[in-house]
Design a protein around this motif. Sequence first.
Motif, PDB file in Angstrom:
ATOM      1  N   ARG A 210       2.728   1.619  -3.396  1.00  0.00           N
ATOM      2  CA  ARG A 210       1.810   2.037  -4.464  1.00  0.00           C
ATOM      3  C   ARG A 210       1.468   3.522  -4.335  1.00  0.00           C
ATOM      4  N   SER A 211       1.202   3.984  -3.115  1.00  0.00           N
ATOM      5  CA  SER A 211       0.809   5.389  -2.958  1.00  0.00           C
ATOM      6  C   SER A 211       1.989   6.327  -3.234  1.00  0.00           C
TER       7      SER A 211
ATOM      8  N   ALA B 198      -6.301  11.511  -2.345  1.00  0.00           N
ATOM      9  CA  ALA B 198      -5.412  10.557  -1.648  1.00  0.00           C
ATOM     10  C   ALA B 198      -3.951  10.933  -1.853  1.00  0.00           C
ATOM     11  N   MET B 199      -3.604  11.330  -3.092  1.00  0.00           N
ATOM     12  CA  MET B 199      -2.221  11.739  -3.378  1.00  0.00           C
ATOM     13  C   MET B 199      -1.861  12.994  -2.602  1.00  0.00           C
TER      14      MET B 199
ATOM     15  N   ALA C  30      -4.489   7.333   5.586  1.00  0.00           N
ATOM     16  CA  ALA C  30      -4.719   6.092   4.830  1.00  0.00           C
ATOM     17  C   ALA C  30      -3.642   5.050   5.160  1.00  0.00           C
ATOM     18  N   TRP C  31      -2.419   5.491   5.383  1.00  0.00           N
ATOM     19  CA  TRP C  31      -1.334   4.572   5.769  1.00  0.00           C
ATOM     20  C   TRP C  31      -1.591   4.040   7.171  1.00  0.00           C
TER      21      TRP C  31
ATOM     22  N   GLN D  65      -4.071   1.288   7.387  1.00  0.00           N
ATOM     23  CA  GLN D  65      -3.499  -0.010   7.009  1.00  0.00           C
ATOM     24  C   GLN D  65      -2.807  -0.665   8.204  1.00  0.00           C
TER      25      GLN D  65
ATOM     26  N   PHE E  11       0.838  -1.204   0.000  1.00  0.00           N
ATOM     27  CA  PHE E  11       0.000   0.000   0.000  1.00  0.00           C
ATOM     28  C   PHE E  11       0.875   1.258   0.000  1.00  0.00           C
TER      29      PHE E  11
ATOM     30  N   VAL F  56      -1.046  12.216   1.016  1.00  0.00           N
ATOM     31  CA  VAL F  56       0.308  11.665   1.193  1.00  0.00           C
ATOM     32  C   VAL F  56       1.339  12.779   1.023  1.00  0.00           C
TER      33      VAL F  56
ATOM     34  N   GLU G 158       2.289   6.386  -7.075  1.00  0.00           N
ATOM     35  CA  GLU G 158       1.210   7.200  -7.659  1.00  0.00           C
ATOM     36  C   GLU G 158       1.487   8.695  -7.454  1.00  0.00           C
ATOM     37  N   LEU G 159       1.985   9.023  -6.261  1.00  0.00           N
ATOM     38  CA  LEU G 159       2.293  10.432  -5.979  1.00  0.00           C
ATOM     39  C   LEU G 159       3.398  10.928  -6.913  1.00  0.00           C
TER      40      LEU G 159
END
Length: 293
Positions: A65-66, A83-84, A99-100, A103, A62, A87, A69-70
């Motif tokens: 991936r984030s 979401a980006m 979000a982290w 998890q 997770f 982060v 994506e960022l």
Amino acid sequence: GGGGGGGGGDMEAVVRKGVEAMLESCPEAFSIIDIESRIGDKNPYAVCALQEAVRMTDLVIFIRRSLEELTLGLDGALNMSAAMEEVQNGIFRNSVPSAWMKQMSTRVQEVYSLQRWYRDVQHRHQQLVKWTEKKVEHPKSVWVPGLFNAKAFITAVQQVYARANQLPLDVMKFITEVSKVGPEEISEYASEGTYIHGLTMEGARWDTKAGMVKDSNPKELRCLLPVIKVIPITSDKYDIRGYYLCPVYMNMQRANVYSAQVSVFTIKHPPKEPPVKWVLASVALLLQDELAA
């Protein structure tokens, strides 16, 4: 307006640097199938290791991936999503993106900065790497703050004893004895039960020489405990005279719904200072100590 633009550039530079550093040191996902294939005896400790490896794998996938994506968002290859941005802001402010954190746990409110939290994730991963190698045998002393589910590990200690002695789990309890040594001095498994370490006492101090809880020294809010032995026993032998039933919490937000009680450990108290003294002093053990370096 020009000054604001410069600030945006500065933010992007800081974030890019943070993303690169985190991607570079992001732990690897575990191969759960590989771990399962090497388990010699699927005892409760091995099951615990598997569950922890699954949770760790979900977390690092997770995070990676984030971060990827960022990077694409910063490069303009993807539109920046909420979401980006979350982060990005977390990296810029050195705070854990929610979000982290979700998890990691939905029950814990983070007390660490992002850098400290990320280091914690890496240490957790290192312990699991050692735990899941070869025949998947648990460390001689387990760093309990490094577990997603510390409560499940304490239960596993009782399950192992119950199985070995053909007892039902509902007759099992456990006591804890604080040792005089650090984890690096533990070279053998405990003859019964297991060794754990990494807990911090708040509201009092542990007197290693006397082997009991004492009043805190001036200006010392907390102290790290030596290795603790978790000893499984049957309820008929559960004798807590001379012990303070010390609650164990995730972190200092212990009154908060997000820092639910993890367990209750038995801590020896001086004969003339009964448990009520330590209850009134709110003495507790913490898995996370945000004041420690």
